[in-house]
Every structure is written in C-alpha cells, then in structure tokens.
Motif scaffolding. Structure first.
Motif: not given
Length: 216
Positions: A117-126, A182-189, A205-206
């Motif tokens: 549900l998120s980009t790689s950059a966001v998930h790397a922090k998790v 605060i979560l920034t959202l986007r949509y992609a196929n 989530i990006n």
C-alpha cells in the motif's frame, strides 16, 4: 432454375443480415446496460473490523472499461469509502505490533500488506534496515493503535489522522503516546489488486509524516 436459386440466396442473405442486425442491437443494449450499471452501481457493502459500523456505497466503479477516472471526485462514494478503509488498514498494520516473528515479517516485510500500500521509499522507513533484528529487539512488547480521528475529505490527495499508541512491555509497564499523521495519497494502475488487501482503484501512499504530540 437460376432465378429460383438466386431468390433463395437473396432470402438467405436477407435473413443473415437481419440476424446480424438483431445481434448487434442486442449487444448494444447489453453494452449500454453495463455502462449504466457501472455508472450508477448496484451498491457496495463494506463490513470491516476497522470501521465502527457497516457502510453502504451506491456508486461502485472498479477496474472496468467504464471506469470513471478522475470524475469520481464528484459523486463516487464507494471510492471515498474504500480509501478510508485502506488508510485505516494501513495505519492498523503499520502501528500494531505483536511478539510473533513470522507474523510481523509477513506484515512488515517486503511484499507484505504494508508494503503493497505504499512506495518503496515509504516502506523502507517501516522496515528500518534489518527487520528481523528490529522485531527481535522488541521481545515481549505488544503495541496497539487506536485511530482517534481520520479526515480524508479536506484534501482528496491527503488524509490526516490522530492516533494513540499504547505499548505494553514484558515487565507489565504501559506507556502511551499520541501522534498526528499526514498521509499523501496517489492512484496508479500497477497498485490495483483484487487479492488481500483488496485495492480496486490502485491507491498507494507516497508520503507519511508522523509528529508525536508532546502533551497527551
């Protein structure tokens, strides 16, 4: 004989043309009905452990040839509901911790529900480097999260949440904290998924900003 055969051919051609016209007409009606149904929707019932009560949507539009695209912001209630469900799911999975190595590796690992549900950059922090070591260091801790408030309406590309995190240590001590997220959202196929977690619109989530409140 030739005239009779010519008449037979003419009749057969007329019947064939009439049949093809009828098929085309029926196909057009079916296509029109499908488009109308996808536009109005038959309703979507959502019952999630993360929502306080069942919700009913009325404008279901998923990955179909009649997807409404960016126009959903006007009246697509289902997309707004699904967005909130997915954001709640992400927050629950990201903040909740149980002392079970295989389960937490599945939740927080690459390819798990949090990463999908998120980009790689966001998930790397998790993940935070060595995920196994991170989980091992928490030993017997149990962490739960309560979503105090969630607002995805003020800005269609953002959601703001207030979360309360409680951490129960192995020695029985309990500590709590309150954070603004605060979560920034986007949509992609490429993020569309019809397996768990179901993500029919390709939401991801990006950006995640977490600010812990000093006074609770």
């Amino acid at each position: 004989m030739d005239i009779k055969r010519a008449r037979q051919y003419a009749i057969l051609s007329f019947v064939a043309a009439l049949f093809m016209l009828l098929v085309s007409f029926l196909f057009s009606i079916t296509l029109s009905y499908q488009s109308h149904r996808d536009g109005n929707g038959r309703g979507l019932n959502i019952l999630s452990q993360f929502m306080s009560s069942p919700m009913k949507g009325v404008n279901l539009s998923i990955a179909t040839p009649f997807d409404k695209g960016d126009n959903y912001y006007d009246n697509d209630l289902d997309r707004a509901l699904i967005k909130e469900v997915l954001v709640r799911y992400y927050l629950e999975m990201r903040f909740t911790f149980i002392p079970d190595m295989p389960e937490m590796l599945r939740r927080w690992g690459w390819g798990g529900p949090v990463s999908r549900l998120s980009t790689s950059a966001v998930h790397a922090k998790v993940v935070g480097g060595d995920l196994e070591d991170k989980i091992r260091k928490r030993k017997g801790e149990v962490q739960t999260v309560e979503i105090m408030s969630l607002d995805c309406k003020t800005d269609r590309s953002q959601c703001s949440a207030v979360v309360r995190v409680d951490i129960l240590s192995e020695d029985g001590s309990l500590r709590s904290s309150m954070s603004d997220v605060i979560l920034t959202l986007r949509y992609a196929n490429r993020y569309k998924s019809f397996r768990k977690p179901i993500n029919p619109y390709g939401l991801y989530i990006n950006g995640v900003s977490i600010a812990e409140r000093k006074n609770n």
